[in-house]
Write an enzyme that holds these catalytic residues in place. Structure first.
Site, PDB file in Angstrom:
ATOM      1  N   ARG A 144      38.000  64.902  45.650  1.00  0.00           N
ATOM      2  CA  ARG A 144      36.900  64.513  44.758  1.00  0.00           C
ATOM      3  C   ARG A 144      35.820  65.586  44.694  1.00  0.00           C
ATOM      4  O   ARG A 144      34.853  65.456  43.933  1.00  0.00           O
ATOM      5  CB  ARG A 144      36.249  63.205  45.260  1.00  0.00           C
ATOM      6  CG  ARG A 144      37.196  62.028  45.348  1.00  0.00           C
ATOM      7  CD  ARG A 144      36.523  60.847  46.041  1.00  0.00           C
ATOM      8  NE  ARG A 144      35.574  60.200  45.154  1.00  0.00           N
ATOM      9  CZ  ARG A 144      35.764  59.006  44.596  1.00  0.00           C
ATOM     10  NH1 ARG A 144      36.859  58.334  44.839  1.00  0.00           N
ATOM     11  NH2 ARG A 144      34.859  58.485  43.800  1.00  0.00           N
ATOM     12  N   TYR A 147      34.310  67.316  41.506  1.00  0.00           N
ATOM     13  CA  TYR A 147      33.326  66.530  40.755  1.00  0.00           C
ATOM     14  C   TYR A 147      32.017  66.428  41.543  1.00  0.00           C
ATOM     15  O   TYR A 147      30.954  66.792  41.034  1.00  0.00           O
ATOM     16  CB  TYR A 147      33.900  65.139  40.479  1.00  0.00           C
ATOM     17  CG  TYR A 147      33.038  64.256  39.613  1.00  0.00           C
ATOM     18  CD1 TYR A 147      32.896  64.504  38.247  1.00  0.00           C
ATOM     19  CD2 TYR A 147      32.368  63.157  40.154  1.00  0.00           C
ATOM     20  CE1 TYR A 147      32.112  63.673  37.445  1.00  0.00           C
ATOM     21  CE2 TYR A 147      31.593  62.325  39.359  1.00  0.00           C
ATOM     22  CZ  TYR A 147      31.466  62.586  38.002  1.00  0.00           C
ATOM     23  OH  TYR A 147      30.693  61.766  37.213  1.00  0.00           O
ATOM     24  N   LYS A 151      28.655  68.506  40.603  1.00  0.00           N
ATOM     25  CA  LYS A 151      27.432  67.812  40.170  1.00  0.00           C
ATOM     26  C   LYS A 151      26.258  68.146  41.087  1.00  0.00           C
ATOM     27  O   LYS A 151      25.110  68.224  40.653  1.00  0.00           O
ATOM     28  CB  LYS A 151      27.669  66.301  40.150  1.00  0.00           C
ATOM     29  CG  LYS A 151      28.599  65.824  39.046  1.00  0.00           C
ATOM     30  CD  LYS A 151      27.889  65.828  37.693  1.00  0.00           C
ATOM     31  CE  LYS A 151      28.740  65.169  36.622  1.00  0.00           C
ATOM     32  NZ  LYS A 151      28.081  65.158  35.305  1.00  0.00           N
ATOM     33  N   ASN A 176      27.958  53.628  38.489  1.00  0.00           N
ATOM     34  CA  ASN A 176      29.029  53.013  37.674  1.00  0.00           C
ATOM     35  C   ASN A 176      28.512  52.319  36.419  1.00  0.00           C
ATOM     36  O   ASN A 176      27.794  51.339  36.515  1.00  0.00           O
ATOM     37  CB  ASN A 176      29.732  51.913  38.487  1.00  0.00           C
ATOM     38  CG  ASN A 176      30.929  52.437  39.212  1.00  0.00           C
ATOM     39  OD1 ASN A 176      31.303  53.595  39.034  1.00  0.00           O
ATOM     40  ND2 ASN A 176      31.523  51.580  40.038  1.00  0.00           N
ATOM     41  N   ARG A 188      39.352  53.781  35.840  1.00  0.00           N
ATOM     42  CA  ARG A 188      38.091  53.252  36.345  1.00  0.00           C
ATOM     43  C   ARG A 188      38.231  51.735  36.493  1.00  0.00           C
ATOM     44  O   ARG A 188      38.919  51.077  35.699  1.00  0.00           O
ATOM     45  CB  ARG A 188      36.934  53.631  35.423  1.00  0.00           C
ATOM     46  CG  ARG A 188      36.511  55.070  35.698  1.00  0.00           C
ATOM     47  CD  ARG A 188      35.175  55.407  35.119  1.00  0.00           C
ATOM     48  NE  ARG A 188      35.304  56.079  33.846  1.00  0.00           N
ATOM     49  CZ  ARG A 188      34.293  56.638  33.203  1.00  0.00           C
ATOM     50  NH1 ARG A 188      33.089  56.603  33.702  1.00  0.00           N
ATOM     51  NH2 ARG A 188      34.488  57.233  32.044  1.00  0.00           N
ATOM     52  N   VAL A 190      36.592  48.860  36.093  1.00  0.00           N
ATOM     53  CA  VAL A 190      36.336  47.799  35.115  1.00  0.00           C
ATOM     54  C   VAL A 190      37.376  47.840  33.995  1.00  0.00           C
ATOM     55  O   VAL A 190      37.990  46.809  33.649  1.00  0.00           O
ATOM     56  CB  VAL A 190      34.902  47.912  34.532  1.00  0.00           C
ATOM     57  CG1 VAL A 190      34.690  46.891  33.430  1.00  0.00           C
ATOM     58  CG2 VAL A 190      33.863  47.716  35.626  1.00  0.00           C
ATOM     59  N   PHE A 193      40.910  46.751  35.312  1.00  0.00           N
ATOM     60  CA  PHE A 193      41.075  45.315  35.515  1.00  0.00           C
ATOM     61  C   PHE A 193      41.176  44.582  34.173  1.00  0.00           C
ATOM     62  O   PHE A 193      41.997  43.681  34.004  1.00  0.00           O
ATOM     63  CB  PHE A 193      39.899  44.739  36.318  1.00  0.00           C
ATOM     64  CG  PHE A 193      39.937  45.071  37.789  1.00  0.00           C
ATOM     65  CD1 PHE A 193      40.942  45.875  38.316  1.00  0.00           C
ATOM     66  CD2 PHE A 193      38.970  44.579  38.659  1.00  0.00           C
ATOM     67  CE1 PHE A 193      40.978  46.197  39.670  1.00  0.00           C
ATOM     68  CE2 PHE A 193      38.996  44.885  40.016  1.00  0.00           C
ATOM     69  CZ  PHE A 193      39.996  45.694  40.522  1.00  0.00           C
ATOM     70  N   ARG A 277      32.912  53.054  50.639  1.00  0.00           N
ATOM     71  CA  ARG A 277      32.985  51.616  50.948  1.00  0.00           C
ATOM     72  C   ARG A 277      31.943  50.823  50.164  1.00  0.00           C
ATOM     73  O   ARG A 277      32.167  49.693  49.793  1.00  0.00           O
ATOM     74  CB  ARG A 277      32.705  51.367  52.446  1.00  0.00           C
ATOM     75  CG  ARG A 277      33.694  51.938  53.411  1.00  0.00           C
ATOM     76  CD  ARG A 277      35.008  51.196  53.419  1.00  0.00           C
ATOM     77  NE  ARG A 277      34.894  49.749  53.500  1.00  0.00           N
ATOM     78  CZ  ARG A 277      35.876  48.907  53.166  1.00  0.00           C
ATOM     79  NH1 ARG A 277      37.009  49.366  52.704  1.00  0.00           N
ATOM     80  NH2 ARG A 277      35.708  47.613  53.281  1.00  0.00           N
TER      81      ARG A 277
END
Ligand SMILES: NC(=O)c1ccc[n+]([C@@H]2O[C@H](COP(=O)([O-])OP(=O)(O)OC[C@H]3O[C@@H](n4cnc5c(N)ncnc54)[C@H](O)[C@@H]3O)[C@@H](O)[C@H]2O)c1
Length: 316
Positions: A144, A147, A151, A176, A188, A190, A193, A277
């Site tokens: 990761r 990214y 940033k 998010n 991602r 949302v 799902f 987490r």
């Protein structure tokens, strides 16, 4: 009479950029939407093309740009792990060279510039909720890092240009955000799902699903970054923008299943490396300085997003 501003939106054909461009066009400003269409799409901004105050520019921010503008929103950068890990070197270049090029443009034109930074600069935090003074716990060599560290370096550049060249900067740490025009297949949580629930597929949960996230609806986020951009010059940030309401991944999955009346089942997979987490913004700075707090709750935001995905994947 309303003051018309010439505004450059980099990454303007992406999820957030298209909502921002739409808002700025509606306010009557002259908007240049810049994108290389790496993850963005013309369908996100097609409806804006007929407006005379909207202009589309195919360009890559890793190359310099010369245009006369008063404000720059620097959003260009793939935002989902699937996309930013596909070409990690390009991801770092987009954040770092992109920031240098856009800051150079701000320096030449005297434009005010806002950076779309991210909660990922906090890494896997050992402080909860995260406030802006927390320096983060980031792996510099993981999958990761292109990214997160890209940033972080962009933030460094913003503050160095500010100290060295007195540029007007605004650094927003976005948490998010979800809503219509998210990519259906970018992994991602949302969008994942919702698409899985609408198709009746298993809902994939990484880890035990007890890890928490906060989810901000796109209209609230756009409101926050526009307010921040137009706030008084000494307010530079970094400033957290997100919704502090915290939900576990399992709670999110259950809400999506209820709102879509889906028969999908939850299925657990191992957690990918460096996955945080807990993630929750402390937004006291935004609420105290720019008087911003999100207003759309998860149920209302999810309902609007589900409606969009129903139209995209053809279920109604
Ligand atoms: N959506 C979120 O939850 C979230 C959270 C934190 C930060 N952000 C930041 O907000 C910005 C927008 O995110 P998004 O969710 O809209 O993602 P997105 O992938 O939908 O949009 C990014 C846009 O940038 C464009 N782009 C990528 N590389 C480019 C380059 N080199 N030159 C020109 N254009 C380029 C893409 O084509 C795309 O249109 C990103 O900088 C992201 O890091 C988003």
């Amino acid at each position: 009479m309303r003051h018309i501003v010439r505004i450059l939106v980099t990454g303007g054909a992406g999820f957030l950029g298209s909502h921002l461009s739409e808002r700025l066009v509606a306010e009557g400003h002259d908007v240049i939407c810049l994108d290389n269409f790496y993850t963005g799409s013309k369908s996100n901004i097609n409806h804006l093309l007929p407006y005379s105050n909207f202009e589309l520019l195919r360009h890559d921010v890793t190359f310099p740009l010369y245009v006369e503008v008063d404000q720059i929103y620097n959003l260009a950068c793939p935002a989902s792990p699937i996309h930013y890990q596909r070409n990690p070197v390009q991801t770092t270049k987009t954040s770092v060279h992109g920031a240098i090029n856009m800051l150079g443009l701000a320096k030449r034109t005297g434009a005010r510039i806002l950076q779309a930074s991210t909660s990922e600069v906090y890494g896997d935090p050992d402080v909860h909720p995260q406030e802006e003074s927390y320096w983060g716990r980031v792996n510099p060599v993981g999958i990761r890092s292109c990214y997160d560290e890209g940033k972080r370096c962009a933030e460094t550049l913003f503050f160095d240009y500010w100290r060295q060249n007195q540029i007007e900067i605004k650094v927003a740490r976005i948490f998010n955000t979800y809503g219509p025009r998210m990519h259906p297949d970018d992994g991602r949580v949302v969008s994942n799902f919702i698409v899985q629930a609408l198709k009746g597929d298993d809902i994939t949960i990484y880890g035990d699903g007890k890890q928490t996230r906060s989810f901000c609806y796109v209209d609230d986020l756009i409101d926050g970054i526009v307010k921040f951009m137009n706030s008084s010059g000494e307010i530079t940030g970094p400033m957290n923008l997100g919704n502090p309401a915290e939900f576990s991944i399992v709670e999110l999955a259950e809400q999506v299943i209820n709102l879509t009346n889906s028969k999908s089942k939850l299925v657990m997979y191992p957690l990918p490396s460096d996955d945080p987490r807990q993630r929750k913004p402390d937004i006291s700075l935004a609420s105290n300085t720019i008087n911003w707090t999100p207003t759309v709750d998860l149920k209302a935001g999810l309902s609007a997003t589900i409606k969009y995905f129903e139209s995209v994947i053809g279920r109604d």
